[in-house]
Design an enzyme around this catalytic site. Sequence first.
Site, PDB file in Angstrom:
ATOM      1  CG  ASP A 108      -1.733 -58.970  75.607  1.00  0.00           C
ATOM      2  OD1 ASP A 108      -2.337 -57.888  75.785  1.00  0.00           O
ATOM      3  OD2 ASP A 108      -0.668 -59.262  76.184  1.00  0.00           O
TER       4      ASP A 108
ATOM      5  CG  ASP B 204       1.986 -60.201  74.084  1.00  0.00           C
ATOM      6  OD1 ASP B 204       2.231 -59.868  75.261  1.00  0.00           O
ATOM      7  OD2 ASP B 204       2.221 -59.454  73.109  1.00  0.00           O
ATOM      8  CB  SER B 205       3.965 -62.331  79.137  1.00  0.00           C
ATOM      9  OG  SER B 205       2.713 -62.519  79.762  1.00  0.00           O
TER      10      SER B 205
ATOM     11  CD  GLU C 188       5.493 -54.089  80.663  1.00  0.00           C
ATOM     12  OE1 GLU C 188       4.509 -54.313  79.931  1.00  0.00           O
ATOM     13  OE2 GLU C 188       6.422 -54.908  80.834  1.00  0.00           O
TER      14      GLU C 188
ATOM     15  CD  GLU D  20       2.808 -54.592  73.929  1.00  0.00           C
ATOM     16  OE1 GLU D  20       3.785 -54.072  73.337  1.00  0.00           O
ATOM     17  OE2 GLU D  20       2.884 -55.639  74.592  1.00  0.00           O
TER      18      GLU D  20
ATOM     19  CE  LYS E 249      -2.063 -56.090  78.063  1.00  0.00           C
ATOM     20  NZ  LYS E 249      -0.877 -55.987  77.181  1.00  0.00           N
TER      21      LYS E 249
HETATM   22  O1  KIV Z   1       1.717 -59.830  78.202  1.00  0.00           O
HETATM   23  C1  KIV Z   1       1.621 -59.491  79.388  1.00  0.00           C
HETATM   24  O2  KIV Z   1       1.744 -60.293  80.314  1.00  0.00           O
HETATM   25  C2  KIV Z   1       1.361 -58.084  79.664  1.00  0.00           C
HETATM   26  C3  KIV Z   1       1.455 -57.651  81.091  1.00  0.00           C
HETATM   27  C4  KIV Z   1       2.855 -57.641  81.532  1.00  0.00           C
HETATM   28  C5  KIV Z   1       0.783 -56.345  81.328  1.00  0.00           C
HETATM   29  O3  KIV Z   1       1.111 -57.332  78.778  1.00  0.00           O
END
Ligand code: KIV
Length: 280
Positions: free
Chosen positions: A90, A51-52, A189, A122, A120
């Site tokens: 994510d 989600d970055s 992280e 969090e 994924k």
């Molecule tokens: O969103 C993302 O890019 C991440 C990584 C930094 C692990 O969660």
Amino acid sequence: MAHELPTTDIRISADLIRRRKGGTPIVCLTAYTYPFARLLDEHVDLLLVGDSVAMVLHGLQTTLGASLEMMIAHGQAVMRGSAKACVVVDLPAGSYEDSAAQAVASARRVVDETGCQAVKIEGGVDMARQIAAIVAAGIAVMGHIGLLPQSVEKDGGYKIKGRTEENVEALVRDALAVEEAGAFSVVIEGTVETVAADITHRIAIPTIGIGASRDCDGQILVIDDMVGLTVDRVPKFVKEYADLRSVISHAAASYASEVRSRTFPGSDHVFSAKNRRDDL
Ligand code: KIV
């Protein structure tokens, strides 16, 4: 120009990643687009559609602006460009925290609409129910503990974890909860090096570090950071393996200069009325 889609699709599964614990380190990068997926696929074990993307490609201040639709669109692009890597997408903030049922519905939608291998989420102890429910629905889950970008507002900024005894104990509880819930691996992280290493030795699933420890079972970086495309400040844990900012800036400057001096397009880049052999 039309590119052929990859013909092989013999993917590294989430289960194969789980079995790499303690073996050759697992190589992971984020990817958000088709061309990057094409370029990275042969070099990595796992591509994360993180989600970055909300910050890296969409210019938002935090990852909180990512939506399920955004993640699905980028997940589809990455799946079109990769043939081998395990692709993980994510679940964005707001799509899984409320209940196990919400988490399963979002995970199901992402997997059905992208064809990715896993999702994924969090969180540790607080998200164990969600992880267990998604796994019970037959979808592989990667956990994410330590510094959690989706909690940046709650935490009052990006704070490194594992600096107090209380925090270390909470991190260990999170890691154990994610493992117990059935995740196939966990991202650690922004965590003190020794704490990340200790967690790696205490749990049976692979840990993937980012700003963590070389003792982790694998590493991940944000692709734009790693190739020097990030225009704002890059975090301390990033190593820039290339300087694409300069490459792109020089290319744009040369193009601008040639357009303004009418040297581009040159004779190689235009079509004559007579010669059909040079058609597209
Ligand atoms: O969103 C993302 O890019 C991440 C990584 C930094 C692990 O969660």
